[in-house]
Design a protein around this motif. Sequence first.
Motif, PDB file in Angstrom:
ATOM      1  N   GLU A 111       0.163 -11.194   1.996  1.00  0.00           N
ATOM      2  CA  GLU A 111       1.501 -10.903   2.498  1.00  0.00           C
ATOM      3  C   GLU A 111       1.800  -9.421   2.375  1.00  0.00           C
ATOM      4  N   MET A 112       2.288  -8.837   3.457  1.00  0.00           N
ATOM      5  CA  MET A 112       2.806  -7.477   3.431  1.00  0.00           C
ATOM      6  C   MET A 112       4.012  -7.435   4.349  1.00  0.00           C
ATOM      7  N   ASP A 113       5.146  -7.047   3.838  1.00  0.00           N
ATOM      8  CA  ASP A 113       6.403  -7.047   4.585  1.00  0.00           C
ATOM      9  C   ASP A 113       6.689  -8.421   5.170  1.00  0.00           C
ATOM     10  N   MET A 114       6.394  -9.459   4.409  1.00  0.00           N
ATOM     11  CA  MET A 114       6.623 -10.857   4.806  1.00  0.00           C
ATOM     12  C   MET A 114       5.853 -11.243   6.069  1.00  0.00           C
ATOM     13  N   LYS A 115       4.721 -10.600   6.304  1.00  0.00           N
ATOM     14  CA  LYS A 115       3.855 -10.911   7.445  1.00  0.00           C
ATOM     15  C   LYS A 115       2.473 -11.261   6.913  1.00  0.00           C
ATOM     16  N   PRO A 116       1.795 -12.219   7.551  1.00  0.00           N
ATOM     17  CA  PRO A 116       0.461 -12.606   7.080  1.00  0.00           C
ATOM     18  C   PRO A 116      -0.635 -11.675   7.589  1.00  0.00           C
ATOM     19  N   TYR A 117      -1.539 -11.310   6.708  1.00  0.00           N
ATOM     20  CA  TYR A 117      -2.705 -10.493   7.056  1.00  0.00           C
ATOM     21  C   TYR A 117      -3.943 -11.174   6.498  1.00  0.00           C
ATOM     22  N   CYS A 118      -5.059 -11.016   7.200  1.00  0.00           N
ATOM     23  CA  CYS A 118      -6.330 -11.493   6.657  1.00  0.00           C
ATOM     24  C   CYS A 118      -6.841 -10.466   5.646  1.00  0.00           C
ATOM     25  N   ARG A 119      -7.793 -10.868   4.844  1.00  0.00           N
ATOM     26  CA  ARG A 119      -8.351  -9.981   3.812  1.00  0.00           C
ATOM     27  C   ARG A 119      -8.989  -8.736   4.442  1.00  0.00           C
ATOM     28  N   HIS A 120      -9.658  -8.913   5.571  1.00  0.00           N
ATOM     29  CA  HIS A 120     -10.338  -7.817   6.250  1.00  0.00           C
ATOM     30  C   HIS A 120      -9.337  -6.719   6.652  1.00  0.00           C
ATOM     31  N   CYS A 121      -8.201  -7.122   7.251  1.00  0.00           N
ATOM     32  CA  CYS A 121      -7.192  -6.125   7.660  1.00  0.00           C
ATOM     33  C   CYS A 121      -6.528  -5.477   6.448  1.00  0.00           C
ATOM     34  N   TYR A 122      -6.274  -6.274   5.408  1.00  0.00           N
ATOM     35  CA  TYR A 122      -5.677  -5.713   4.200  1.00  0.00           C
ATOM     36  C   TYR A 122      -6.582  -4.640   3.601  1.00  0.00           C
ATOM     37  N   ASP A 123      -7.884  -4.899   3.600  1.00  0.00           N
ATOM     38  CA  ASP A 123      -8.829  -3.922   3.043  1.00  0.00           C
ATOM     39  C   ASP A 123      -8.877  -2.632   3.858  1.00  0.00           C
ATOM     40  N   LYS A 124      -8.436  -2.675   5.118  1.00  0.00           N
ATOM     41  CA  LYS A 124      -8.405  -1.476   5.963  1.00  0.00           C
ATOM     42  C   LYS A 124      -7.189  -0.594   5.682  1.00  0.00           C
ATOM     43  N   PHE A 125      -6.174  -1.127   5.000  1.00  0.00           N
ATOM     44  CA  PHE A 125      -5.000  -0.317   4.694  1.00  0.00           C
ATOM     45  C   PHE A 125      -5.421   0.859   3.840  1.00  0.00           C
ATOM     46  N   PRO A 126      -4.791   2.011   4.023  1.00  0.00           N
ATOM     47  CA  PRO A 126      -5.109   3.169   3.165  1.00  0.00           C
ATOM     48  C   PRO A 126      -4.869   2.818   1.697  1.00  0.00           C
ATOM     49  N   SER A 127      -5.690   3.375   0.840  1.00  0.00           N
ATOM     50  CA  SER A 127      -5.604   3.041  -0.582  1.00  0.00           C
ATOM     51  C   SER A 127      -4.237   3.379  -1.167  1.00  0.00           C
ATOM     52  N   ASP A 128      -3.608   4.484  -0.675  1.00  0.00           N
ATOM     53  CA  ASP A 128      -2.288   4.815  -1.211  1.00  0.00           C
ATOM     54  C   ASP A 128      -1.253   3.757  -0.823  1.00  0.00           C
ATOM     55  N   MET A 129      -1.393   3.156   0.358  1.00  0.00           N
ATOM     56  CA  MET A 129      -0.465   2.107   0.767  1.00  0.00           C
ATOM     57  C   MET A 129      -0.671   0.861  -0.105  1.00  0.00           C
ATOM     58  N   ARG A 130      -1.942   0.516  -0.352  1.00  0.00           N
ATOM     59  CA  ARG A 130      -2.217  -0.637  -1.218  1.00  0.00           C
ATOM     60  C   ARG A 130      -1.703  -0.379  -2.632  1.00  0.00           C
ATOM     61  N   ARG A 131      -1.820   0.881  -3.096  1.00  0.00           N
ATOM     62  CA  ARG A 131      -1.322   1.234  -4.432  1.00  0.00           C
ATOM     63  C   ARG A 131       0.200   1.074  -4.480  1.00  0.00           C
ATOM     64  N   LYS A 132       0.910   1.510  -3.420  1.00  0.00           N
ATOM     65  CA  LYS A 132       2.372   1.348  -3.371  1.00  0.00           C
ATOM     66  C   LYS A 132       2.751  -0.127  -3.365  1.00  0.00           C
ATOM     67  N   LEU A 133       2.000  -0.920  -2.618  1.00  0.00           N
ATOM     68  CA  LEU A 133       2.258  -2.359  -2.610  1.00  0.00           C
ATOM     69  C   LEU A 133       2.055  -2.949  -3.997  1.00  0.00           C
ATOM     70  N   LEU A 134       0.997  -2.514  -4.648  1.00  0.00           N
ATOM     71  CA  LEU A 134       0.712  -2.992  -5.996  1.00  0.00           C
ATOM     72  C   LEU A 134       1.827  -2.570  -6.954  1.00  0.00           C
ATOM     73  N   ASP A 135       2.266  -1.297  -6.877  1.00  0.00           N
ATOM     74  CA  ASP A 135       3.347  -0.817  -7.735  1.00  0.00           C
ATOM     75  C   ASP A 135       4.631  -1.613  -7.488  1.00  0.00           C
ATOM     76  N   SER A 136       4.928  -1.855  -6.217  1.00  0.00           N
ATOM     77  CA  SER A 136       6.112  -2.626  -5.864  1.00  0.00           C
ATOM     78  C   SER A 136       6.024  -4.046  -6.410  1.00  0.00           C
ATOM     79  N   ALA A 137       4.867  -4.664  -6.264  1.00  0.00           N
ATOM     80  CA  ALA A 137       4.673  -6.021  -6.777  1.00  0.00           C
ATOM     81  C   ALA A 137       4.775  -6.038  -8.304  1.00  0.00           C
ATOM     82  N   ASN A 138       4.236  -5.012  -8.969  1.00  0.00           N
ATOM     83  CA  ASN A 138       4.322  -4.935 -10.426  1.00  0.00           C
ATOM     84  C   ASN A 138       5.767  -4.768 -10.886  1.00  0.00           C
ATOM     85  N   MET A 139       6.548  -3.965 -10.157  1.00  0.00           N
ATOM     86  CA  MET A 139       7.962  -3.795 -10.495  1.00  0.00           C
ATOM     87  C   MET A 139       8.699  -5.117 -10.371  1.00  0.00           C
ATOM     88  N   THR A 140       8.391  -5.847  -9.338  1.00  0.00           N
ATOM     89  CA  THR A 140       9.023  -7.154  -9.152  1.00  0.00           C
ATOM     90  C   THR A 140       8.654  -8.076 -10.309  1.00  0.00           C
TER      91      THR A 140
END
Length: 178
Positions: A111-140
């Motif tokens: 899940e990213m922005d309440m939209k479904p993504y496959c693992r392959h597309c998620y792995d294509k996201f820039p690492s800084d974007m994945r890090r922000k998602l991780l930070d956001s999820a950790n804050m939650t």
Amino acid sequence: CFDTVIQDVCAACKKAIDGRAIKAASKAWCPEHFLCYQCERPLSGDKFMLNEGKPYCQYHYMKMFGVRCFYCDNRSSMQVIKVLNKNYCEKHFFCTGCDTLLEEKKSKVIEMDMKPYCRHCYDKFPSDMRRKLLDSANMTAKNKKATMKKDKKGSMKKPKKEKKADNREIVNATETAS
């Protein structure tokens, strides 16, 4: 002694039924009155569904009362997939990034922005974007823990975990970042 004969009353015409009666959902109908409430097609021998005591053919029941697909907004008579608090037709549950159908029971859904993504597309996201998602999820997650500590004085309630819908594996950003 007298024999008491109880005669069925038709749910549609409210008259006593002479001869054959169709019984469904604790009601009886004359064979000619057991019709779809919407299209008036005879239902005798066919699958039917009830809504507020009224019989409907399967097509009209799903069209009028079925679950709406988030993508196409049509009511679905097919199996509905519920993921991320949204319902999808089987043919419309695909990755937001690459439009690949996410197969039931086989695909990890991220899940990213309440939209479904496959693992392959998620792995294509820039690492800084994945890090922000991780930070956001950790804050939650930290906010949930803080709320739980506050609730310890009263009744302790565990936060609801996201359930797997239709045997799909739901993976949040906190579980996928490396």
